[in-house]
Design an enzyme around this catalytic site. Sequence first.
Site, PDB file in Angstrom:
ATOM      1  N   PRO A 257       0.494  -1.186   0.049  1.00  0.00           N
ATOM      2  CA  PRO A 257      -0.213   0.004  -0.219  1.00  0.00           C
ATOM      3  C   PRO A 257       0.478   1.662  -0.030  1.00  0.00           C
ATOM      4  O   PRO A 257       0.746   2.304   0.896  1.00  0.00           O
ATOM      5  CB  PRO A 257      -0.902   0.205   1.327  1.00  0.00           C
ATOM      6  CG  PRO A 257       0.226  -0.660   1.981  1.00  0.00           C
ATOM      7  CD  PRO A 257       0.600  -1.858   0.954  1.00  0.00           C
ATOM      8  N   CYS A 258       1.307   1.758  -0.858  1.00  0.00           N
ATOM      9  CA  CYS A 258       2.200   2.547  -1.198  1.00  0.00           C
ATOM     10  C   CYS A 258       0.988   4.319  -1.000  1.00  0.00           C
ATOM     11  O   CYS A 258       1.776   5.317  -0.294  1.00  0.00           O
ATOM     12  CB  CYS A 258       2.705   2.516  -2.480  1.00  0.00           C
ATOM     13  SG  CYS A 258       1.930   2.689  -4.303  1.00  0.00           S
TER      14      CYS A 258
END
Length: 177
Positions: A128-129
Amino acid sequence: MYYFKPIATPVGELKLVASDSGLAGILWENDDPKRTRFLPQTRNDDHPILIETERQLSEYFTGERHCFELPLDMVGTDFQKKVWQALVAIPFGETRSYSQIAREIGHPQAVRAVGAANGRNPLSIVAPCHRVIGANGKLTGFAGGLDIKASLLALEAPQSLIDKAASEPVQLVIQAD
């Protein structure tokens, strides 16, 4: 050999990419083709990893899933893989800054390199950037676009923030760096 499957989601069409070892990519509809490279590719709507990824993403978007359980095939440098593993470790509903991640992976001075690795993350949402924000709390670059980053963070917002938002107006500031 890589296999792909396009899927429709609330944030637009995504292209899922897998090898026989695991999920290698979740690419945005208008993704820069130079950002990630998975060649050669063959469409395979029945690949078991792609089917399972689609199922888990569907659960994520409906709020039923907070953690992904998928085999990953991360293709990148050792440094990039360290950054991407740190992304996977960010809990649902929480954020980190680039400098926090740099410290977590043992390279406190490598904030810009962490940002570059984050920008090349091929596993959006699963790694989850979108949970990485600027040290000042503002949203920064995201391959899917800042509006999608904001919507993913809103999807993951803790109930206490949702309750607060319902009782008082909250202004979201989006800043591109």
